[in-house]
Design a protein around this motif. Structure first.
Motif, mmCIF file in Angstrom:
data_model
loop_
_atom_site.group_PDB
_atom_site.id
_atom_site.type_symbol
_atom_site.label_atom_id
_atom_site.label_comp_id
_atom_site.label_asym_id
_atom_site.label_seq_id
_atom_site.Cartn_x
_atom_site.Cartn_y
_atom_site.Cartn_z
ATOM 1 N N ARG A 80 22.957 13.282 44.672
ATOM 2 C CA ARG A 80 22.382 13.623 46.114
ATOM 3 C C ARG A 80 23.459 13.922 47.093
ATOM 4 O O ARG A 80 23.082 14.912 48.147
ATOM 5 N N ALA A 81 24.622 14.708 46.713
ATOM 6 C CA ALA A 81 25.873 14.878 47.779
ATOM 7 C C ALA A 81 25.495 16.075 47.648
ATOM 8 O O ALA A 81 25.278 17.091 45.956
ATOM 9 N N ASP A 82 25.958 16.889 48.638
ATOM 10 C CA ASP A 82 25.835 18.702 48.271
ATOM 11 C C ASP A 82 27.974 18.536 47.321
ATOM 12 O O ASP A 82 27.510 19.590 47.406
ATOM 13 N N ARG A 83 28.648 17.879 47.227
ATOM 14 C CA ARG A 83 29.763 17.880 46.571
ATOM 15 C C ARG A 83 29.621 16.773 46.554
ATOM 16 O O ARG A 83 29.644 15.598 47.037
ATOM 17 N N ILE A 84 30.486 16.509 44.621
ATOM 18 C CA ILE A 84 30.845 15.396 44.165
ATOM 19 C C ILE A 84 32.551 15.974 43.955
ATOM 20 O O ILE A 84 32.614 17.024 43.638
ATOM 21 N N LEU A 85 33.020 14.712 44.178
ATOM 22 C CA LEU A 85 34.386 14.984 43.954
ATOM 23 C C LEU A 85 34.959 13.910 42.494
ATOM 24 O O LEU A 85 34.387 12.791 43.313
ATOM 25 N N ARG A 86 36.240 13.976 42.089
ATOM 26 C CA ARG A 86 36.264 12.638 41.491
ATOM 27 C C ARG A 86 37.629 12.176 41.621
ATOM 28 O O ARG A 86 38.888 13.584 41.930
ATOM 29 N N LEU A 87 37.558 11.116 41.935
ATOM 30 C CA LEU A 87 39.657 10.971 42.127
ATOM 31 C C LEU A 87 40.313 10.376 41.099
ATOM 32 O O LEU A 87 39.474 9.479 40.120
ATOM 33 N N ASP A 88 40.911 10.503 41.169
ATOM 34 C CA ASP A 88 42.116 10.376 38.883
ATOM 35 C C ASP A 88 43.309 10.504 39.520
ATOM 36 O O ASP A 88 43.928 11.828 39.837
ATOM 37 N N HIS A 89 43.919 9.899 38.960
ATOM 38 C CA HIS A 89 45.489 9.594 38.944
ATOM 39 C C HIS A 89 46.163 9.714 40.276
ATOM 40 O O HIS A 89 47.123 10.878 40.412
ATOM 41 N N GLY A 90 45.031 9.612 41.312
ATOM 42 C CA GLY A 90 45.704 9.343 42.845
ATOM 43 C C GLY A 90 45.814 10.971 43.451
ATOM 44 O O GLY A 90 46.169 11.047 44.462
ATOM 45 N N VAL A 91 44.576 12.261 42.612
ATOM 46 C CA VAL A 91 44.956 13.519 43.133
ATOM 47 C C VAL A 91 43.203 13.216 42.670
ATOM 48 O O VAL A 91 42.080 12.706 42.234
ATOM 49 N N LEU A 92 42.398 14.173 44.314
ATOM 50 C CA LEU A 92 41.107 14.509 44.574
ATOM 51 C C LEU A 92 41.073 15.808 43.764
ATOM 52 O O LEU A 92 41.617 16.153 44.207
ATOM 53 N N GLY A 100 34.328 7.777 40.597
ATOM 54 C CA GLY A 100 36.163 7.530 40.203
ATOM 55 C C GLY A 100 35.919 6.374 38.919
ATOM 56 O O GLY A 100 35.364 5.545 39.834
ATOM 57 N N ARG A 101 36.922 6.465 38.494
ATOM 58 C CA ARG A 101 37.305 4.744 36.993
ATOM 59 C C ARG A 101 37.676 4.072 39.006
ATOM 60 O O ARG A 101 38.390 3.783 39.550
ATOM 61 N N SER A 102 37.193 2.456 38.670
ATOM 62 C CA SER A 102 38.256 1.395 39.108
ATOM 63 C C SER A 102 39.569 1.594 39.173
ATOM 64 O O SER A 102 40.002 1.615 38.509
ATOM 65 N N GLY A 103 39.867 1.542 40.286
ATOM 66 C CA GLY A 103 41.314 0.651 40.293
ATOM 67 C C GLY A 103 41.774 1.992 40.643
ATOM 68 O O GLY A 103 43.322 2.851 40.554
ATOM 69 N N THR A 104 41.245 3.811 40.816
ATOM 70 C CA THR A 104 41.593 4.947 41.430
ATOM 71 C C THR A 104 42.264 4.763 42.872
ATOM 72 O O THR A 104 42.884 6.260 42.445
ATOM 73 N N GLY A 105 41.946 4.019 43.169
ATOM 74 C CA GLY A 105 42.286 4.689 44.997
ATOM 75 C C GLY A 105 41.175 4.866 45.718
ATOM 76 O O GLY A 105 41.859 5.052 46.877
ATOM 77 N N LYS A 106 39.862 4.900 45.364
ATOM 78 C CA LYS A 106 38.195 5.285 46.018
ATOM 79 C C LYS A 106 38.928 4.518 47.323
ATOM 80 O O LYS A 106 38.683 4.917 48.757
ATOM 81 N N THR A 107 39.001 2.869 47.562
ATOM 82 C CA THR A 107 39.172 2.350 48.659
ATOM 83 C C THR A 107 39.882 2.458 49.333
ATOM 84 O O THR A 107 39.854 2.065 50.468
#
Length: 235
Positions: free
Chosen positions: A211-223, A41-48
């Motif tokens: 390399r992951a089994d699944r890729i998820l994206r965090l965007d606008h607070g939703v995964l 996800g983009r920087s600032g989307t809440g990943k950390t």
């Protein structure tokens, strides 16, 4: 049930003007034992922020979160802290090694909070963890005597020494070269496969995400599942 199970997890903070900043608005996540899930996800989307919630470093404003059937949000702060040390391993881009301490002392640190055999055998277990990451001959080297790649492997050994159920990795390859980054991920993936550890990686590196089994994206607070082509993952 999945090893990790989060449902409707949200996090907001109150601003000085009384309004609320909604960082995460609805996170549903399940991770099986031995599975590697990458979150992009983009920087600032809440990943950390999400990583802190998953690692019990913070509490969500609402929602539920369970580990191996245990409701983590109903536990006392003391129990959460003890569980965090025993069941979670953290790997960050900044290694946070103790300055002036040897590699062995750095890796022994998490075991100071262990009980029973893990506590009494802490030096032996730390030495085994360092040997596993290829630093069996650098036990007495201090952090300033180690290269950047070696410091990173010490940090990984420290995260894995208690054989956690969950590894949370925030940009674990950082600015490392491709070869070193691949080696780092191989170490983490070996732990996941051998011990059934859930591996959750936050990354901007599309090679790591691939390399992951699944890729998820965090965007606008939703995964949600990643739908963009791989070349766009690092955006």
């Amino acid at each position: 049930m999945a090893l990790l199970h989060a449902e409707g997890m949200a996090r907001h903070v109150r601003l000085p003007d009384g309004s609320q900043l909604h960082i995460l608005t609805g996170v549903d996540l399940e991770v099986e034992a031995g599975e590697h899930v990458a979150i992009v996800g983009r920087s600032g989307t809440g990943k950390t922020t999400l990583l802190n919630l998953l690692g019990l470093l913070d509490k969500p404003s609402s929602g539920s979160y369970m580990l191996d059937g245990v409701d983590l949000l109903r536990l006392s702060e003391r129990r959460r802290s003890r569980l965090r040390g025993a069941r979670f391993g953290f790997v960050f881009q900044q290694f946070n090694l103790l300055a002036g301490r040897t590699a062995l002392a750095n890796v022994t640190t998490p075991l100071l909070y262990a009980r029973g055999k893990q506590f009494f055998q802490r030096s032996e277990l730390a030495a085994q963890a360092l040997d596993r990451v290829g630093l069996g001959d650098r036990l007495e080297s201090t952090s300033d005597q180690l290269s950047g790649g070696e410091q990173q492997r010490v940090a990984i050994a420290r995260a894995l020494v208690r054989q956690p159920q969950v590894i949370l990795a925030d940009e674990p390859t950082g600015a490392r070269d491709v070869e070193t980054g691949g080696s780092v991920m191989s170490l983490l993936e070996e732990q996941a496969h051998e011990f059934g550890t859930a591996l959750v990686t936050i990354t901007h590196d599309r090679a790591v995400a691939a390399r992951a089994d699944r890729i998820l994206r965090l965007d606008h607070g939703v995964l949600a599942p990643e739908t963009a082509p791989l070349a766009e993952v690092s955006s």
